[in-house]
Design a protein around this motif. Sequence first.
Motif, PDB file in Angstrom:
ATOM      1  N   LEU A  83       0.703  -1.405   0.046  1.00 55.50           N
ATOM      2  CA  LEU A  83      -0.032   0.009  -0.047  1.00 55.50           C
ATOM      3  C   LEU A  83       0.984   1.277   0.054  1.00 55.50           C
ATOM      4  CD1 LEU A  83      -2.731   1.389   0.213  1.00 55.50           C
ATOM      5  CD2 LEU A  83      -2.562   1.392   2.907  1.00 55.50           C
ATOM      6  N   ILE A  85       0.573   5.738  -1.265  1.00 56.86           N
ATOM      7  CA  ILE A  85      -0.085   6.812  -1.987  1.00 56.86           C
ATOM      8  C   ILE A  85       0.923   7.690  -2.263  1.00 56.86           C
ATOM      9  CG2 ILE A  85      -1.845   8.384  -1.505  1.00 56.86           C
ATOM     10  CD1 ILE A  85      -2.744   5.579  -1.056  1.00 56.86           C
ATOM     11  N   ARG A  90      -1.169  12.174  -0.059  1.00 51.94           N
ATOM     12  CA  ARG A  90      -1.661  11.427   1.233  1.00 51.94           C
ATOM     13  C   ARG A  90      -2.468  12.335   2.116  1.00 51.94           C
ATOM     14  NH1 ARG A  90       4.568   9.395   1.823  1.00 51.94           N
ATOM     15  NH2 ARG A  90       4.548   8.273   0.071  1.00 51.94           N
ATOM     16  N   GLY A  91      -3.236  11.772   3.053  1.00 47.30           N
ATOM     17  CA  GLY A  91      -4.127  12.479   3.898  1.00 47.30           C
ATOM     18  C   GLY A  91      -5.338  13.013   3.559  1.00 47.30           C
ATOM     19  N   ARG A  92      -5.941  12.423   2.193  1.00 47.14           N
ATOM     20  CA  ARG A  92      -7.180  12.992   1.884  1.00 47.14           C
ATOM     21  C   ARG A  92      -7.989  11.790   1.397  1.00 47.14           C
ATOM     22  NH1 ARG A  92      -5.986  13.997  -4.302  1.00 47.14           N
ATOM     23  NH2 ARG A  92      -8.047  14.354  -4.125  1.00 47.14           N
ATOM     24  N   GLY A  93      -7.641  10.555   2.134  1.00 49.26           N
ATOM     25  CA  GLY A  93      -8.695   9.666   1.987  1.00 49.26           C
ATOM     26  C   GLY A  93      -8.333   8.476   1.106  1.00 49.26           C
ATOM     27  N   GLY A  95      -5.964   6.370   0.726  1.00 55.74           N
ATOM     28  CA  GLY A  95      -5.382   5.004   1.623  1.00 55.74           C
ATOM     29  C   GLY A  95      -6.623   4.321   1.911  1.00 55.74           C
ATOM     30  N   ARG A  96      -7.503   5.040   2.821  1.00 54.85           N
ATOM     31  CA  ARG A  96      -8.885   4.386   3.312  1.00 54.85           C
ATOM     32  C   ARG A  96      -9.499   3.926   2.050  1.00 54.85           C
ATOM     33  NH1 ARG A  96     -12.200   5.314   7.760  1.00 54.85           N
ATOM     34  NH2 ARG A  96     -11.102   6.753   8.788  1.00 54.85           N
ATOM     35  N   THR A 118       4.006  -4.997   8.267  1.00 52.43           N
ATOM     36  CA  THR A 118       4.519  -3.508   8.114  1.00 52.43           C
ATOM     37  C   THR A 118       5.612  -3.379   8.941  1.00 52.43           C
ATOM     38  OG1 THR A 118       3.955  -1.241   8.488  1.00 52.43           O
ATOM     39  CG2 THR A 118       2.823  -2.919   9.816  1.00 52.43           C
ATOM     40  N   ALA A 127      -0.236   4.062  12.586  1.00 49.58           N
ATOM     41  CA  ALA A 127      -1.452   4.873  13.261  1.00 49.58           C
ATOM     42  C   ALA A 127      -2.416   4.910  12.163  1.00 49.58           C
ATOM     43  CB  ALA A 127      -0.734   6.253  13.316  1.00 49.58           C
ATOM     44  N   ARG A 131      -6.222   3.437  12.730  1.00 48.29           N
ATOM     45  CA  ARG A 131      -7.430   4.340  12.238  1.00 48.29           C
ATOM     46  C   ARG A 131      -8.356   3.698  11.575  1.00 48.29           C
ATOM     47  NH1 ARG A 131      -9.913   8.326  14.499  1.00 48.29           N
ATOM     48  NH2 ARG A 131     -11.131   9.624  13.038  1.00 48.29           N
TER      49      ARG A 131
HETATM   50  C1  LIG Z   1       0.131   5.283   5.049  1.00 45.75           C
HETATM   51  C2  LIG Z   1      -0.807   5.625   4.016  1.00 45.75           C
HETATM   52  C3  LIG Z   1      -0.888   4.540   2.990  1.00 45.75           C
HETATM   53  C4  LIG Z   1      -2.036   6.301   4.404  1.00 45.75           C
HETATM   54  O1  LIG Z   1      -2.607   6.767   3.199  1.00 45.75           O
HETATM   55  P1  LIG Z   1      -3.386   8.080   3.285  1.00 45.75           P
HETATM   56  O2  LIG Z   1      -4.254   8.277   1.894  1.00 45.75           O
HETATM   57  O3  LIG Z   1      -2.257   9.055   3.401  1.00 45.75           O
HETATM   58  O4  LIG Z   1      -4.463   7.975   4.400  1.00 45.75           O
HETATM   59  P2  LIG Z   1      -5.882   8.474   4.392  1.00 45.75           P
HETATM   60  O5  LIG Z   1      -6.134   9.914   4.048  1.00 45.75           O
HETATM   61  O6  LIG Z   1      -6.874   7.721   3.737  1.00 45.75           O
HETATM   62  O7  LIG Z   1      -6.148   8.254   6.165  1.00 45.75           O
HETATM   63  C5  LIG Z   1      -7.118   7.582   6.612  1.00 45.75           C
HETATM   64  C6  LIG Z   1      -7.392   7.930   8.070  1.00 45.75           C
HETATM   65  O8  LIG Z   1      -6.074   7.771   8.756  1.00 45.75           O
HETATM   66  C7  LIG Z   1      -5.675   8.743   9.339  1.00 45.75           C
HETATM   67  N1  LIG Z   1      -4.287   8.892   9.086  1.00 45.75           N
HETATM   68  C8  LIG Z   1      -3.623   8.859   7.998  1.00 45.75           C
HETATM   69  N2  LIG Z   1      -2.290   8.952   8.530  1.00 45.75           N
HETATM   70  C9  LIG Z   1      -1.829   8.981   9.660  1.00 45.75           C
HETATM   71  C10 LIG Z   1      -1.016   9.212  10.652  1.00 45.75           C
HETATM   72  N3  LIG Z   1       0.266   9.235  10.214  1.00 45.75           N
HETATM   73  N4  LIG Z   1      -1.118   9.259  11.877  1.00 45.75           N
HETATM   74  C11 LIG Z   1      -2.451   9.039  12.189  1.00 45.75           C
HETATM   75  N5  LIG Z   1      -3.400   9.011  11.523  1.00 45.75           N
HETATM   76  C12 LIG Z   1      -3.332   8.727  10.399  1.00 45.75           C
HETATM   77  C13 LIG Z   1      -6.340   9.959   8.598  1.00 45.75           C
HETATM   78  O9  LIG Z   1      -6.407  11.097   9.585  1.00 45.75           O
HETATM   79  C14 LIG Z   1      -7.627   9.331   8.359  1.00 45.75           C
HETATM   80  O10 LIG Z   1      -8.371   9.394   9.503  1.00 45.75           O
HETATM   81  P3  LIG Z   1     -10.096   9.868   9.171  1.00 45.75           P
HETATM   82  O11 LIG Z   1     -10.302   9.587   7.821  1.00 45.75           O
HETATM   83  O12 LIG Z   1     -10.537   9.332  10.168  1.00 45.75           O
HETATM   84  O13 LIG Z   1      -9.928  11.485   9.063  1.00 45.75           O
HETATM   85  C15 LIG Z   1       0.184   6.758   3.134  1.00 45.75           C
HETATM   86  O14 LIG Z   1       0.411   7.775   4.139  1.00 45.75           O
HETATM   87  C16 LIG Z   1       1.500   6.341   2.684  1.00 45.75           C
HETATM   88  O15 LIG Z   1       1.507   5.984   1.197  1.00 45.75           O
HETATM   89  N6  LIG Z   1       2.679   6.313   3.300  1.00 45.75           N
HETATM   90  C17 LIG Z   1       3.962   5.781   2.844  1.00 45.75           C
HETATM   91  C18 LIG Z   1       3.941   4.573   2.321  1.00 45.75           C
HETATM   92  C19 LIG Z   1       3.828   3.473   3.513  1.00 45.75           C
HETATM   93  O16 LIG Z   1       4.177   3.615   4.899  1.00 45.75           O
HETATM   94  N7  LIG Z   1       2.819   2.622   3.179  1.00 45.75           N
HETATM   95  C20 LIG Z   1       2.374   1.441   4.138  1.00 45.75           C
HETATM   96  C21 LIG Z   1       3.352   0.241   3.986  1.00 45.75           C
HETATM   97  S1  LIG Z   1       2.998  -0.961   4.900  1.00 45.75           S
END
Ligand SMILES: CC(C)(COP(=O)(O)OP(=O)(O)OC[C@H]1O[C@@H](n2cnc3c(N)ncnc32)[C@H](O)[C@@H]1OP(=O)(O)O)[C@@H](O)C(=O)NCCC(=O)NCCS
Length: 146
Positions: A83, A85, A90-93, A95-96, A118, A127, A131
């Motif tokens: 996974l 993004i 990032r942070g706009r939904g 990943g969810r 992970t 986190a 969540r």
């Molecule tokens: C981790 C990752 C996949 C999350 O995707 P994203 O699109 O940024 O996350 P979303 O916007 O869908 O977040 C979904 C929820 O999680 C929460 N969230 C996301 N990142 C967070 C963080 N670092 N700390 C706390 N909460 C977090 C959001 O606030 C959101 O909550 P809400 O919908 O209740 O407001 C993305 O940040 C990423 O690609 N990171 C780098 C690669 C990685 O680490 N991948 C995972 C490998 S195991």
Amino acid sequence: VRDGILEIRRVEAADAESVASLLAQLGYPASVDEVERRLERLLASEADVQLVAVTDGEVVGLVGLQVGLALEYDEPVGKLSELVIEEGHRGRGVGRALVAAVEREARRRGCCLLYLTTAARRKDAHAFYERIGFEETGKRFVKTLA
Ligand SMILES: CC(C)(COP(=O)(O)OP(=O)(O)OC[C@H]1O[C@@H](n2cnc3c(N)ncnc32)[C@H](O)[C@@H]1OP(=O)(O)O)[C@@H](O)C(=O)NCCC(=O)NCCS
């Protein structure tokens, strides 16, 4: 997703360049050719599903699902993988939404659970997973063979 329309679809071999860029952001750099070959191999596998998230014609997210059989359960189990993004999205939904799509596919295939591994250093990802409803249940041990 927040502020935009997101399409989630199966990955195609033609996505190799975007997928390579996303894999590099995840810490697995590879050439476009290598990624294309891996995609072709995965596309031929019944047990694997790779999805991408697309907004404004741009691939901004990637996720995988691997469905496998296990002796511990009657039903198959789903493993969520790779996974990632695009940094600016990032942070706009996104990943969810991708995890929700994987969950739907895993349910459709009769999986009784969805799990993932992970790296310990990915605190932000931990986190995020908590969540969105995942529970931390163990550790991962790896032995590199090649
Ligand atoms: C981790 C990752 C996949 C999350 O995707 P994203 O699109 O940024 O996350 P979303 O916007 O869908 O977040 C979904 C929820 O999680 C929460 N969230 C996301 N990142 C967070 C963080 N670092 N700390 C706390 N909460 C977090 C959001 O606030 C959101 O909550 P809400 O919908 O209740 O407001 C993305 O940040 C990423 O690609 N990171 C780098 C690669 C990685 O680490 N991948 C995972 C490998 S195991």
